[in-house]
Design a protein around this motif. Structure first.
Motif, PDB file in Angstrom:
ATOM      1  N   SER A 423      -5.380 -25.838 -11.828  1.00 24.00           N
ATOM      2  CA  SER A 423      -6.450 -26.633 -11.233  1.00 24.00           C
ATOM      3  C   SER A 423      -5.894 -27.572 -10.159  1.00 24.00           C
ATOM      4  O   SER A 423      -6.428 -27.663  -9.052  1.00 24.00           O
ATOM      5  CB  SER A 423      -7.186 -27.433 -12.307  1.00 24.00           C
ATOM      6  N   ALA A 424      -4.805 -28.269 -10.491  1.00 26.29           N
ATOM      7  CA  ALA A 424      -4.191 -29.172  -9.516  1.00 26.29           C
ATOM      8  C   ALA A 424      -3.628 -28.384  -8.339  1.00 26.29           C
ATOM      9  O   ALA A 424      -3.717 -28.818  -7.178  1.00 26.29           O
ATOM     10  CB  ALA A 424      -3.086 -29.993 -10.188  1.00 26.29           C
ATOM     11  N   GLY A 425      -3.036 -27.220  -8.611  1.00 32.14           N
ATOM     12  CA  GLY A 425      -2.487 -26.394  -7.543  1.00 32.14           C
ATOM     13  C   GLY A 425      -3.563 -25.897  -6.598  1.00 32.14           C
ATOM     14  O   GLY A 425      -3.382 -25.918  -5.371  1.00 32.14           O
ATOM     15  N   GLN A 426      -4.704 -25.480  -7.159  1.00 32.47           N
ATOM     16  CA  GLN A 426      -5.799 -25.043  -6.310  1.00 32.47           C
ATOM     17  C   GLN A 426      -6.355 -26.201  -5.507  1.00 32.47           C
ATOM     18  O   GLN A 426      -6.776 -26.039  -4.353  1.00 32.47           O
ATOM     19  CB  GLN A 426      -6.906 -24.406  -7.165  1.00 32.47           C
ATOM     20  N   SER A 427      -6.350 -27.400  -6.094  1.00 33.12           N
ATOM     21  CA  SER A 427      -6.820 -28.588  -5.384  1.00 33.12           C
ATOM     22  C   SER A 427      -5.952 -28.857  -4.158  1.00 33.12           C
ATOM     23  O   SER A 427      -6.461 -29.139  -3.070  1.00 33.12           O
ATOM     24  CB  SER A 427      -6.814 -29.802  -6.306  1.00 33.12           C
ATOM     25  N   VAL A 428      -4.640 -28.775  -4.336  1.00 32.81           N
ATOM     26  CA  VAL A 428      -3.726 -28.972  -3.212  1.00 32.81           C
ATOM     27  C   VAL A 428      -3.931 -27.868  -2.174  1.00 32.81           C
ATOM     28  O   VAL A 428      -3.927 -28.121  -0.958  1.00 32.81           O
ATOM     29  CB  VAL A 428      -2.260 -28.999  -3.698  1.00 32.81           C
ATOM     30  N   THR A 429      -4.148 -26.633  -2.645  1.00 33.80           N
ATOM     31  CA  THR A 429      -4.394 -25.515  -1.743  1.00 33.80           C
ATOM     32  C   THR A 429      -5.602 -25.780  -0.854  1.00 33.80           C
ATOM     33  O   THR A 429      -5.545 -25.643   0.374  1.00 33.80           O
ATOM     34  CB  THR A 429      -4.633 -24.220  -2.553  1.00 33.80           C
ATOM     35  N   VAL A 430      -6.718 -26.164  -1.485  1.00 43.13           N
ATOM     36  CA  VAL A 430      -7.944 -26.433  -0.727  1.00 43.13           C
ATOM     37  C   VAL A 430      -7.749 -27.638   0.194  1.00 43.13           C
ATOM     38  O   VAL A 430      -8.202 -27.642   1.342  1.00 43.13           O
ATOM     39  CB  VAL A 430      -9.134 -26.669  -1.674  1.00 43.13           C
ATOM     40  N   CYS A 431      -7.064 -28.671  -0.319  1.00 48.11           N
ATOM     41  CA  CYS A 431      -6.838 -29.883   0.462  1.00 48.11           C
ATOM     42  C   CYS A 431      -6.076 -29.567   1.747  1.00 48.11           C
ATOM     43  O   CYS A 431      -6.477 -29.996   2.838  1.00 48.11           O
ATOM     44  CB  CYS A 431      -6.064 -30.903  -0.376  1.00 48.11           C
ATOM     45  N   VAL A 432      -4.988 -28.809   1.634  1.00 46.19           N
ATOM     46  CA  VAL A 432      -4.193 -28.457   2.816  1.00 46.19           C
ATOM     47  C   VAL A 432      -5.007 -27.589   3.767  1.00 46.19           C
ATOM     48  O   VAL A 432      -4.973 -27.766   4.988  1.00 46.19           O
ATOM     49  CB  VAL A 432      -2.890 -27.746   2.396  1.00 46.19           C
ATOM     50  N   ASN A 433      -5.782 -26.651   3.195  1.00 46.08           N
ATOM     51  CA  ASN A 433      -6.608 -25.786   4.031  1.00 46.08           C
ATOM     52  C   ASN A 433      -7.626 -26.599   4.820  1.00 46.08           C
ATOM     53  O   ASN A 433      -7.804 -26.403   6.019  1.00 46.08           O
ATOM     54  CB  ASN A 433      -7.315 -24.747   3.160  1.00 46.08           C
ATOM     55  N   MET A 434      -8.287 -27.535   4.131  1.00 45.10           N
ATOM     56  CA  MET A 434      -9.308 -28.343   4.794  1.00 45.10           C
ATOM     57  C   MET A 434      -8.687 -29.293   5.826  1.00 45.10           C
ATOM     58  O   MET A 434      -9.273 -29.553   6.877  1.00 45.10           O
ATOM     59  CB  MET A 434     -10.110 -29.148   3.769  1.00 45.10           C
ATOM     60  N   LEU A 435      -7.499 -29.805   5.519  1.00 48.75           N
ATOM     61  CA  LEU A 435      -6.800 -30.665   6.480  1.00 48.75           C
ATOM     62  C   LEU A 435      -6.489 -29.887   7.759  1.00 48.75           C
ATOM     63  O   LEU A 435      -6.704 -30.386   8.873  1.00 48.75           O
ATOM     64  CB  LEU A 435      -5.514 -31.212   5.871  1.00 48.75           C
ATOM     65  N   CYS A 436      -6.016 -28.657   7.590  1.00 51.08           N
ATOM     66  CA  CYS A 436      -5.709 -27.831   8.757  1.00 51.08           C
ATOM     67  C   CYS A 436      -6.985 -27.447   9.512  1.00 51.08           C
ATOM     68  O   CYS A 436      -7.000 -27.411  10.747  1.00 51.08           O
ATOM     69  CB  CYS A 436      -4.943 -26.582   8.336  1.00 51.08           C
ATOM     70  N   CYS A 437      -8.069 -27.161   8.753  1.00 48.49           N
ATOM     71  CA  CYS A 437      -9.357 -26.879   9.404  1.00 48.49           C
ATOM     72  C   CYS A 437      -9.809 -28.083  10.224  1.00 48.49           C
ATOM     73  O   CYS A 437     -10.310 -27.937  11.348  1.00 48.49           O
ATOM     74  CB  CYS A 437     -10.425 -26.555   8.350  1.00 48.49           C
ATOM     75  N   PHE A 438      -9.645 -29.278   9.653  1.00 48.54           N
ATOM     76  CA  PHE A 438     -10.042 -30.504  10.352  1.00 48.54           C
ATOM     77  C   PHE A 438      -9.229 -30.673  11.637  1.00 48.54           C
ATOM     78  O   PHE A 438      -9.788 -30.966  12.698  1.00 48.54           O
ATOM     79  CB  PHE A 438      -9.846 -31.713   9.446  1.00 48.54           C
ATOM     80  N   VAL A 439      -7.934 -30.487  11.533  1.00 45.06           N
ATOM     81  CA  VAL A 439      -7.064 -30.658  12.700  1.00 45.06           C
ATOM     82  C   VAL A 439      -7.434 -29.649  13.786  1.00 45.06           C
ATOM     83  O   VAL A 439      -7.607 -30.017  14.961  1.00 45.06           O
ATOM     84  CB  VAL A 439      -5.579 -30.506  12.296  1.00 45.06           C
ATOM     85  N   ILE A 440      -7.572 -28.376  13.401  1.00 46.75           N
ATOM     86  CA  ILE A 440      -7.918 -27.350  14.383  1.00 46.75           C
ATOM     87  C   ILE A 440      -9.297 -27.622  14.981  1.00 46.75           C
ATOM     88  O   ILE A 440      -9.508 -27.544  16.196  1.00 46.75           O
ATOM     89  CB  ILE A 440      -7.887 -25.951  13.749  1.00 46.75           C
ATOM     90  N   GLY A 441     -10.261 -27.963  14.101  1.00 45.69           N
ATOM     91  CA  GLY A 441     -11.605 -28.234  14.590  1.00 45.69           C
ATOM     92  C   GLY A 441     -11.674 -29.419  15.530  1.00 45.69           C
ATOM     93  O   GLY A 441     -12.463 -29.443  16.478  1.00 45.69           O
ATOM     94  N   GLN A 442     -10.821 -30.424  15.289  1.00 45.89           N
ATOM     95  CA  GLN A 442     -10.868 -31.642  16.084  1.00 45.89           C
ATOM     96  C   GLN A 442     -10.114 -31.526  17.408  1.00 45.89           C
ATOM     97  O   GLN A 442     -10.489 -32.154  18.392  1.00 45.89           O
ATOM     98  CB  GLN A 442     -10.305 -32.820  15.272  1.00 45.89           C
ATOM     99  N   VAL A 443      -9.082 -30.707  17.427  1.00 46.90           N
ATOM    100  CA  VAL A 443      -8.241 -30.680  18.632  1.00 46.90           C
ATOM    101  C   VAL A 443      -8.345 -29.384  19.426  1.00 46.90           C
ATOM    102  O   VAL A 443      -7.804 -29.293  20.522  1.00 46.90           O
ATOM    103  CB  VAL A 443      -6.748 -30.938  18.284  1.00 46.90           C
TER     104      VAL A 443
END
Length: 510
Positions: A423-443
């Motif tokens: 559960s914690a591992g999947q949370s980190v997985t989603v967190c990193v994915n969303m962070l990268c989506c945010f960065v790509i979407g913003q820049v």
């Protein structure tokens, strides 16, 4: 303890061969995977909406004015506006935060109830997005949709991996990504139709139709069974045994049941799940999960789907032609993901990732060369033939991603963590994915404005790096039972086996 584990592993194959592909498993997986439909729809819908003149005039008049000026802004820079990009990327920032709460609910409330929470977030966010006239309320809707994405992307891949029989786990898990690609295609088609609506309300239709997959996920979460792993982890052993018999279609489930019970016992001893992730034995799946999410987004795929209409318009396509090209790439995305469903458990994860790396690299190089020669700041010289070539190369890139990094980027992290860290591992997985989506979407639009055609060279360099990472560091997990990854994968890998030393297990940081 080790002896018991070896006996369990020795008898596992016989039990798992008997396990059937039952209707309840297929039905539950199809319903749960509608979380991917919602995710894909939200990924693609914002790019089309932010290209609609009526939406821009209402909420971003300065951007609208910029798009109407001829020969003033570069073709690559017409839509470069940070606040406009925030409309797209804010969803992923909200998802990043929400996934940590989703980790708790996934473990304590179960997979089924967490999917219900995701569905409720989606419904409320959709209502706010489609029905209000103030930008602040629409932004709040995007935040709530982001919470739905965080909860949905946290729980659905776990649910699919845990409920699926081992021999088709990859294919059923990819239903999440398949639904995401269908969502992307549907959003592109909706945008194509909504852009033609007179009266200035087309953008409301685009945002409002997100309520359909949101409702499907919510109703589906009320119907599906929870996974045996989740039930047993929460102390519901009899119910977990009953569900396991039902989904496997056999009474002979004792080996798998014993594995889950033992994994749950170990999981209950973990008081700080995120600190537990830093244990030496958990570093291989953690490092791979984080790397795969970074690499998945830096293929450049979401840049294409976030802003497909804008991107094609910048390449010199007309407004209608650019939306039409985006529909074509969306259809290719769906078809190629179906290919992955049938191949991932036959040819394996590594083969698909490596082949796709070559295909994505070459297609991006070709697109960069065409744009460098024909699309300048204030001139669009793409001939009909070259326009077709660009679309074909983008489709070649999309198809490669769709049968590799798209689904497998979610599949491998969801199947390689031990239960106590899952559960914690999947949370980190989603967190990193969303962070990268945010960065790509913003820049991305800023990068498109600054780098111009070289943005495709930027992403192709990432594709080269990630392909080398796959070649040397990602092991094959095809046909390996989910609770046996440590023994059959990590302890046998040339590099990661050094992290499996028994004398390190009691140390949280070594």
């Amino acid at each position: 303890m080790a002896k018991q584990g070896s006996l369990a592993i020795a008898s596992t194959a016989e039990d798992r061969v008997e396990a059937k592909i039952t209707p309840i498993v297929i039905f539950s997986c199809v319903l749960a995977a509608t979380g991917g439909l919602m995710f894909g729809y939200e990924v693609a819908i914002s790019g089309g909406v932010t290209a609609m003149p009526d939406f821009l005039k209402k909420f971003y008049p300065d951007v609208y004015a910029s798009t109407q000026k001829l020969n003033i802004n570069s073709n690559y820079c017409k839509y470069n506006n940070q606040s406009l990009q925030l409309f797209t990327s804010l969803l992923y920032l909200a998802a990043l935060v929400a996934t940590f709460f989703a980790s708790y609910t996934t473990k304590r409330l179960g997979r089924k109830k967490t999917m219900l929470i995701a569905g409720v977030f989606f419904i409320v966010g959709t209502v706010l997005n489609a029905s209000f006239n103030h930008l602040s309320v629409v932004i709040l809707g995007r935040v709530l949709l982001g919470c739905g994405v965080g909860f949905g992307n946290q729980v659905v891949p776990l649910f699919l991996s845990e409920i699926a029989p081992t021999r088709i786990r990859g294919g059923l898990n990819i239903l999440f990504q398949l639904n995401a690609t269908i969502g992307i295609l549907l959003a592109t088609l909706v945008n194509y139709g909504a852009a033609k609506i007179k009266g200035g309300w087309g953008w409301r239709l685009s945002l409002g139709l997100a309520g359909v997959p949101a409702l499907m996920l919510t109703l589906g979460s009320l119907i599906v069974v929870d996974t045996p792993n989740s039930l047993i982890q929460r102390g519901k052993l009899d119910e977990g045994r009953s569900v396991l018999k039902k989904i496997r279609g056999t009474e002979n489930i004792e080996t798998e049941f014993a594995e889950i019970v033992e994994a749950s016992r170990v999981a209950e001893e973990i008081k700080h799940p995120f600190r537990n992730l830093l244990k030496r034995k958990n570093r291989p799946p953690l490092i791979i999960a984080i790397a795969m999410q970074i690499f998945q987004q830096f293929t450049g795929i979401n840049a294409i789907f976030f802003y497909a209409p804008i991107l094609f318009a910048s390449m010199g396509f007309g407004n209608n032609a650019s939306l039409y090209a985006a529909v074509i790439t969306g259809a290719v995305n769906v078809l190629a993901t179906i290919v992955s469903v049938f191949l991932v458990d036959k040819v394996g994860r590594r083969m698909l990732l490596l082949e796709a790396g070559i295909q994505m690299f070459l297609s991006q190089i070709v697109v960069a060369i065409v744009l460098a020669l024909k699309v300048k700041d204030h001139s669009n010289n793409l001939s009909y033939g070259l326009s077709i070539l660009v679309v074909v190369m983008v489709c070649t890139f999309v198809s490669a991603f769709a049968w590799s990094w798209g689904p497998i980027g979610w599949l491998i992290p969801s199947e390689t963590f031990p239960l106590e860290a899952r559960s914690a591992g999947q949370s980190v997985t989603v967190c990193v994915n969303m962070l990268c989506c945010f960065v790509i979407g913003q820049v991305f639009l800023l990068m498109l404005c600054s780098l111009k055609y070289a943005i495709f060279l930027f992403f192709s360099a990432w594709v080269l790096v990630m392909s080398l990472f796959v070649l040397f560091l990602i092991p094959e997990t095809k046909n390996v039972p989910i609770e046996e990854m440590t023994e059959r994968v990590w302890k046998k890998h040339w590099f990661w086996k050094r992290y499996m030393d028994d004398h390190y297990e009691g140390d949280g940081v070594k």
